[in-house]
Write an enzyme that holds these catalytic residues in place. Structure first.
Site, short mmCIF file in Angstrom:
data_model
loop_
_atom_site.label_atom_id
_atom_site.label_comp_id
_atom_site.label_asym_id
_atom_site.label_seq_id
_atom_site.Cartn_x
_atom_site.Cartn_y
_atom_site.Cartn_z
N ASN A 173 8.96 1.14 3.48
CA ASN A 173 7.89 2.25 4.33
C ASN A 173 6.53 1.55 4.58
O ASN A 173 6.17 1.04 5.69
CB ASN A 173 7.89 3.39 3.77
CG ASN A 173 7.09 4.36 4.76
OD1 ASN A 173 6.59 4.07 5.58
ND2 ASN A 173 7.08 5.69 4.28
N ASP A 174 5.61 1.65 3.44
CA ASP A 174 4.26 1.22 3.50
C ASP A 174 4.03 -0.34 3.86
O ASP A 174 3.23 -0.50 4.59
CB ASP A 174 3.58 1.48 2.18
CG ASP A 174 3.51 2.76 1.82
OD1 ASP A 174 3.24 3.67 2.57
OD2 ASP A 174 3.42 3.42 0.77
N VAL A 175 5.10 -1.09 3.63
CA VAL A 175 5.02 -2.55 3.85
C VAL A 175 5.11 -2.81 5.21
O VAL A 175 5.05 -3.91 5.54
CB VAL A 175 5.87 -3.37 2.90
CG1 VAL A 175 5.37 -3.26 1.45
CG2 VAL A 175 7.40 -3.08 3.25
N ALA A 208 1.98 5.57 -0.84
CA ALA A 208 0.48 5.52 -0.64
C ALA A 208 0.04 6.58 -0.21
O ALA A 208 -1.09 7.03 0.12
CB ALA A 208 0.20 4.22 0.18
#
Lengths: 467, 103
Positions: free
Chosen positions: A395-397, A436
């Site tokens: 997700n965040d990456v 995050a």
């Protein structure tokens, strides 16, 4: 019984073999040979120790018995552990190294004659400093790794535990360790020695509880480093070259890994250690925005159709793939795609998963050839020329916000340019933000198709639809 | 004046940090997990200290307090040594190249 000089030479040899063991890991081809070097180094070190002590008393029998018991437990764990549990296994192993360092330090403190360090209550100053550093770092490694293990295993919540004045308490305890070592050297009092170890255990716990789940790659690397420094401390006490060399190797290895992980998240090491990241869920306005924006969602059939008509597909795995154990289903899907002459590659972000290289191991387990798996910088330019990006459990990456919004907490973090693909398939259970606490802008793009399901189930369904 | 042996050990230590630095940077990122498990295994060479501690007990008193700590440390380190090397081996066995090259 062999002379001290001869045994020192053998310890040096075993240290060199350990260096070669790490050197082997520069490529998968040489890595297996490297591991044999490591084993050889260990065998030499143990045999030389037996020979240098030389007194073949009744104790020897027990030493061998305990060695076999420990070895059997270790071998059993090594064969039984599923690859998805590797992060907690490594954390658990770190705790054992830490505790072993503490126990060796205690043994040396209680019986300094056995190690040629002086007599009880009159231990050489340098040895005392070295063993207390070894014991303190070992204790921190032990309790810290236990907390990391519990968090990774899910026994303890992965969310950061913070309380007011936390950093102040840590600072005081940290100073207390140095003060205690100072007074220990002056008085050689048993009580101070035990207090030192107890406080170090406490520091280890307090150090790791505020650090959240997705920062675990840094934590594990850091504890790896600590276990090395603890070993080196004991190595100085025992005046053992093999232990000093190994401690330095492991210490710097862990430090480098921590550095790589921090860099991949664009966060400073200090901010990771201070912890609390992602604890405060993002401010309300991002949540409001989320409700307003339209999202395209699809099913397995749509996904299969898109991929069948593509000529190149890039798979982006993340921690969610590990949780869902979807790597085997994924490999099946890729096999089907390859039969249709579709080019498939894998893109791995350095912090995908819960420890460095986590995704690579899982893909290797599912028989994905390692030359189809690429690191961020090697593959990031390929997204623009690819038809489909299949994001599974990451997700965040992949969040483009990291490149565009300077206010975002993840701004500046290197991300995979998934959005440049013609279409993006995003397997996820819900629209919830990632670790995050940042909403992923990718969800609302025109070329994104959300596949809301468990990663494994969705992949299996796609496989069925590819026939 | 003679140089304290401590300085020699410190030299070994610092040079080893440099060796570690260069060797670890050359490790391919896909093998970072095996790197952690193998460093784990080799740091358990601390078992040499545990063995010395355990063997220090006299014939009449095999299990003195200090040798007990040695014996427990032996178990802990042995779990790590066997577990660490074997699990590394298991992982490394899985890393394969494309089959096409063999055929």
């Amino acid at each position: 019984m062999i002379s001290a000089n001869l045994s020192a030479v053998f310890y040096l040899i075993s240290g060199i073999l350990f260096i070669l063991a790490l050197r082997g890991l520069s490529s998968p081809d040489t890595s297996r040979q490297g591991n044999y070097f490591g084993i050889a180094g260990m065998v030499i070190a143990i045999i030389v120790t037996f020979l240098s002590v030389g007194s073949f008393s009744a104790s020897l029998v027990y030493v061998v018995i305990f060695l076999v018991i420990g070895g059997a437990i270790g071998a059993f764990i090594a064969f039984k552990i599923p690859m998805t549990a590797m992060p907690e296994l490594v954390a658990g192993f770190h705790s054992l190294v830490g505790l072993a360092a503490v126990f060796v330090a205690i043994a040396a403190y209680l019986n300094p004659e056995a190690f040629n360090l002086g007599t009880i209550g009159n231990i050489k100053l340098a040895s005392l400093i070295e063993m207390s550093i070894g014991a303190a770092v070992g204790a921190i490694t032990f309790s810290g790794s236990i907390i990391a293990f519990l968090k990774l295993r899910g026994i303890m919540s992965g969310s950061p535990i913070t309380f007011s004045g936390q950093h102040f308490v840590n600072l005081i305890l940290g100073i207390a360790i140095f003060v205690l070592i100072f007074y220990l050297c002056k008085s050689q009092s048993d009580n101070i020695f035990w207090t030192l170890i107890t406080i170090s255990f406490l520091v280890g716990i307090l150090l790791i509880i505020p650090i959240g789940g997705a920062d675990m790659p840094v934590v594990i690397s850091m504890l790896n480093s600590y276990s090395g420094w603890a070993a080196a401390g004991i190595g100085f006490t025992l005046e053992n070259t093999a232990l000093i060399i190994t401690g330095a190797l492991v210490g710097s290895s862990g430090a480098i890994l921590s550095y790589i992980m921090c860099k991949a998240m664009n966060r400073s090491f200090i901010s990771v250690i201070l912890g609390g990241f992602g604890a405060d869920s993002s401010s309300g306005n991002t949540k409001e925005k989320k409700d307003q924006k339209p999202v395209k969602s699809g099913n397995a059939e749509d996904a299969a159709f898109l991929m069948k008509n593509a000529s190149s597909v890039i798979i982006v795995p993340g921690y969610g793939m590990a949780v869902a154990q979807a790597q085997h289903a994924l490999r099946e899907m890729v096999d089907k795609l390859k039969k249709n002459d579709i080019k498939v590659t894998y893109a791995i972000h350095p912090v995908a998963g819960r420890m460095p290289g986590h995704m690579n191991v899982l893909l290797a387990e599912a028989n994905v050839p390692y030359d189809e798996v690429f690191e961020l910088e090697d593959i990031n330019n390929d997204f623009a020329n690819s038809d489909v990006a299949f994001v599974i459990g990451a997700n965040d990456v992949t969040n483009p916000v990291a490149k565009t919004d300077p206010k975002s907490p993840i701004f500046g973090m290197p991300v995979l340019d998934v959005e440049k693909c013609k279409s993006v398939l995003f397997v996820k259970r819900s629209l919830s933000p990632g670790y995050a606490g940042v909403d992923n802008e990718l969800f609302y793009r025109d070329n994104t198709l959300m596949l809301f399901a468990d990663a494994k189930k969705m992949t299996e369904d796609i496989v069925k639809n590819l026939d | 004046m003679e140089i304290d042996p401590f300085i020699f050990r410190l030299s070994i230590f610092i040079l080893s940090i440099f060796i570690g630095y260069y060797v670890v940077w050359s490790v391919t990122p896909s093998l970072h997990t095996p790197l952690m498990s193998v460093t784990n295994a080799i740091s358990s060479v601390i078992i040499v200290g545990a063995i010395v501690a355990a063997l220090a007990g006299s014939a009449e008193n095999v299990f003195s307090i200090s040798s007990m700590f040695g014996f427990i440390a032996i178990i802990l380190a042995a779990v790590n040594i066997f577990g660490g090397f074997l699990v590394t081996q298991r992982m490394l066995q899985m890393y394969k190249k494309k089959k096409g090259k063999k055929q």
